[in-house]
Design a protein around this motif. Structure first.
Motif, PDB file in Angstrom:
ATOM      1  N   LEU A  97       0.794  -1.042   0.039  1.00  0.00           N
ATOM      2  CA  LEU A  97       0.015   0.013  -0.087  1.00  0.00           C
ATOM      3  C   LEU A  97       1.005   1.282   0.069  1.00  0.00           C
ATOM      4  O   LEU A  97       1.498   1.062   1.145  1.00  0.00           O
ATOM      5  CB  LEU A  97      -1.087  -0.578   1.343  1.00  0.00           C
ATOM      6  CG  LEU A  97      -1.914  -1.353   1.317  1.00  0.00           C
ATOM      7  CD1 LEU A  97      -2.579  -1.178   2.848  1.00  0.00           C
ATOM      8  CD2 LEU A  97      -2.609  -1.283   0.231  1.00  0.00           C
ATOM      9  N   CYS A  98       0.562   1.711  -1.141  1.00  0.00           N
ATOM     10  CA  CYS A  98       1.718   3.356  -1.279  1.00  0.00           C
ATOM     11  C   CYS A  98       1.344   4.813  -0.833  1.00  0.00           C
ATOM     12  O   CYS A  98      -0.104   4.308  -0.927  1.00  0.00           O
ATOM     13  CB  CYS A  98       2.348   3.244  -3.070  1.00  0.00           C
ATOM     14  SG  CYS A  98       2.909   1.373  -3.484  1.00  0.00           S
ATOM     15  N   SER A  99       2.065   4.877  -0.824  1.00  0.00           N
ATOM     16  CA  SER A  99       1.362   6.782  -0.319  1.00  0.00           C
ATOM     17  C   SER A  99       0.347   7.044  -1.303  1.00  0.00           C
ATOM     18  O   SER A  99       0.130   7.516  -2.469  1.00  0.00           O
ATOM     19  CB  SER A  99       2.678   7.778  -0.327  1.00  0.00           C
ATOM     20  OG  SER A  99       3.016   8.046  -2.028  1.00  0.00           O
ATOM     21  N   GLN A 108       2.986  -1.313   3.891  1.00  0.00           N
ATOM     22  CA  GLN A 108       2.408   0.266   3.870  1.00  0.00           C
ATOM     23  C   GLN A 108       4.553   0.415   3.347  1.00  0.00           C
ATOM     24  O   GLN A 108       5.286   0.350   3.891  1.00  0.00           O
ATOM     25  CB  GLN A 108       2.277   0.757   5.203  1.00  0.00           C
ATOM     26  CG  GLN A 108       2.061   1.573   4.862  1.00  0.00           C
ATOM     27  CD  GLN A 108       0.769   2.371   4.156  1.00  0.00           C
ATOM     28  OE1 GLN A 108      -0.160   2.326   4.662  1.00  0.00           O
ATOM     29  NE2 GLN A 108       1.236   3.079   3.298  1.00  0.00           N
ATOM     30  N   HIS A 109       4.175   1.146   1.771  1.00  0.00           N
ATOM     31  CA  HIS A 109       5.521   1.763   1.720  1.00  0.00           C
ATOM     32  C   HIS A 109       5.156   3.296   1.981  1.00  0.00           C
ATOM     33  O   HIS A 109       4.118   4.492   0.884  1.00  0.00           O
ATOM     34  CB  HIS A 109       5.569   1.144   0.536  1.00  0.00           C
ATOM     35  CG  HIS A 109       6.416   2.266  -0.766  1.00  0.00           C
ATOM     36  ND1 HIS A 109       7.906   2.381  -0.276  1.00  0.00           N
ATOM     37  CD2 HIS A 109       6.490   2.920  -1.567  1.00  0.00           C
ATOM     38  CE1 HIS A 109       8.903   2.744  -0.947  1.00  0.00           C
ATOM     39  NE2 HIS A 109       8.199   3.087  -1.851  1.00  0.00           N
ATOM     40  N   TYR A 110       5.938   4.091   2.372  1.00  0.00           N
ATOM     41  CA  TYR A 110       5.815   4.900   2.710  1.00  0.00           C
ATOM     42  C   TYR A 110       6.964   6.134   1.617  1.00  0.00           C
ATOM     43  O   TYR A 110       6.984   7.015   1.706  1.00  0.00           O
ATOM     44  CB  TYR A 110       6.367   5.325   4.618  1.00  0.00           C
ATOM     45  CG  TYR A 110       5.275   4.649   5.152  1.00  0.00           C
ATOM     46  CD1 TYR A 110       3.766   5.599   6.001  1.00  0.00           C
ATOM     47  CD2 TYR A 110       5.828   3.200   5.890  1.00  0.00           C
ATOM     48  CE1 TYR A 110       3.530   4.892   6.706  1.00  0.00           C
ATOM     49  CE2 TYR A 110       5.317   3.192   7.541  1.00  0.00           C
ATOM     50  CZ  TYR A 110       4.404   3.466   7.322  1.00  0.00           C
ATOM     51  OH  TYR A 110       3.352   2.779   7.796  1.00  0.00           O
ATOM     52  N   GLY A 111       7.742   5.497   0.825  1.00  0.00           N
ATOM     53  CA  GLY A 111       7.842   6.378  -0.274  1.00  0.00           C
ATOM     54  C   GLY A 111       9.464   6.298   0.116  1.00  0.00           C
ATOM     55  O   GLY A 111      10.036   5.312   0.618  1.00  0.00           O
ATOM     56  N   LEU A 130      12.669   0.733  -0.437  1.00  0.00           N
ATOM     57  CA  LEU A 130      11.803  -0.047  -1.039  1.00  0.00           C
ATOM     58  C   LEU A 130      12.264  -1.564  -0.940  1.00  0.00           C
ATOM     59  O   LEU A 130      11.306  -2.560  -1.159  1.00  0.00           O
ATOM     60  CB  LEU A 130      11.519   0.132  -2.767  1.00  0.00           C
ATOM     61  CG  LEU A 130      10.712  -0.644  -3.779  1.00  0.00           C
ATOM     62  CD1 LEU A 130       8.820  -0.340  -3.048  1.00  0.00           C
ATOM     63  CD2 LEU A 130      10.397  -0.330  -5.331  1.00  0.00           C
ATOM     64  N   THR A 131      13.472  -1.445  -1.578  1.00  0.00           N
ATOM     65  CA  THR A 131      14.201  -2.903  -1.311  1.00  0.00           C
ATOM     66  C   THR A 131      13.917  -3.633  -0.477  1.00  0.00           C
ATOM     67  O   THR A 131      13.809  -4.770  -0.293  1.00  0.00           O
ATOM     68  CB  THR A 131      15.370  -3.246  -2.186  1.00  0.00           C
ATOM     69  OG1 THR A 131      15.387  -2.274  -3.993  1.00  0.00           O
ATOM     70  CG2 THR A 131      15.965  -4.145  -2.196  1.00  0.00           C
ATOM     71  N   ALA A 132      14.417  -2.578   0.279  1.00  0.00           N
ATOM     72  CA  ALA A 132      14.469  -3.138   1.933  1.00  0.00           C
ATOM     73  C   ALA A 132      12.831  -3.535   2.542  1.00  0.00           C
ATOM     74  O   ALA A 132      12.876  -5.317   3.655  1.00  0.00           O
ATOM     75  CB  ALA A 132      15.336  -1.724   2.772  1.00  0.00           C
ATOM     76  N   GLU A 133      12.348  -3.117   2.690  1.00  0.00           N
ATOM     77  CA  GLU A 133      10.470  -3.343   2.691  1.00  0.00           C
ATOM     78  C   GLU A 133      10.500  -4.684   2.199  1.00  0.00           C
ATOM     79  O   GLU A 133       9.464  -5.328   3.081  1.00  0.00           O
ATOM     80  CB  GLU A 133      10.521  -1.827   2.546  1.00  0.00           C
ATOM     81  CG  GLU A 133      10.123  -0.652   2.973  1.00  0.00           C
ATOM     82  CD  GLU A 133       9.269   0.552   2.354  1.00  0.00           C
ATOM     83  OE1 GLU A 133       9.379   1.765   3.000  1.00  0.00           O
ATOM     84  OE2 GLU A 133       8.920   0.501   1.430  1.00  0.00           O
TER      85      GLU A 133
END
Length: 103
Positions: free
Chosen positions: A54-56, A81-84, A90-93
């Motif tokens: 789920l992106c911003s 959740q991807h916070y930007g 992004l890769t780490a998340e």
């Protein structure tokens, strides 16, 4: 080896284009995107995703409804959740979520 399938949901076409490009740069991942709740549910119903991102920009009510739908229909699917941020974040998340699920 089968690729990890990731559905990224967000509201900004340019950002989602970048997110999907970054996901697809990893040879072990394949990404799809959805800009609306309807597109997200349709994609989810037609394909088995390992991870939902789920992106911003998603409204709180939409996020709550999407989480409830995905969890009710496929509880094993991980939702993050991807916070930007940059490509490294992004890769780490994604790696963190996959490692938690041993995917």
């Amino acid at each position: 080896m089968e690729k990890t399938k990731i559905l990224a949901i967000g509201r900004h076409p340019e950002i989602m284009e970048t997110v999907i490009r970054l996901i697809n740069n990893n040879p072990d991942w394949t990404g799809s995107s959805a800009l609306t709740d309807k597109e997200a549910v349709q994609a989810f119903d037609h394909e088995i995703f390992d991870l939902i991102m789920l992106c911003s920009g998603i409204e709180p009510e939409s996020e709550e409804n999407l989480r409830a739908y995905f969890t009710a229909h496929r509880p094993s699917c991980k939702i993050i959740q991807h916070y930007g941020g940059g490509s490294g974040l992004l890769t780490a998340e994604i790696y963190e979520a996959l490692n938690q699920n041993n995917l």
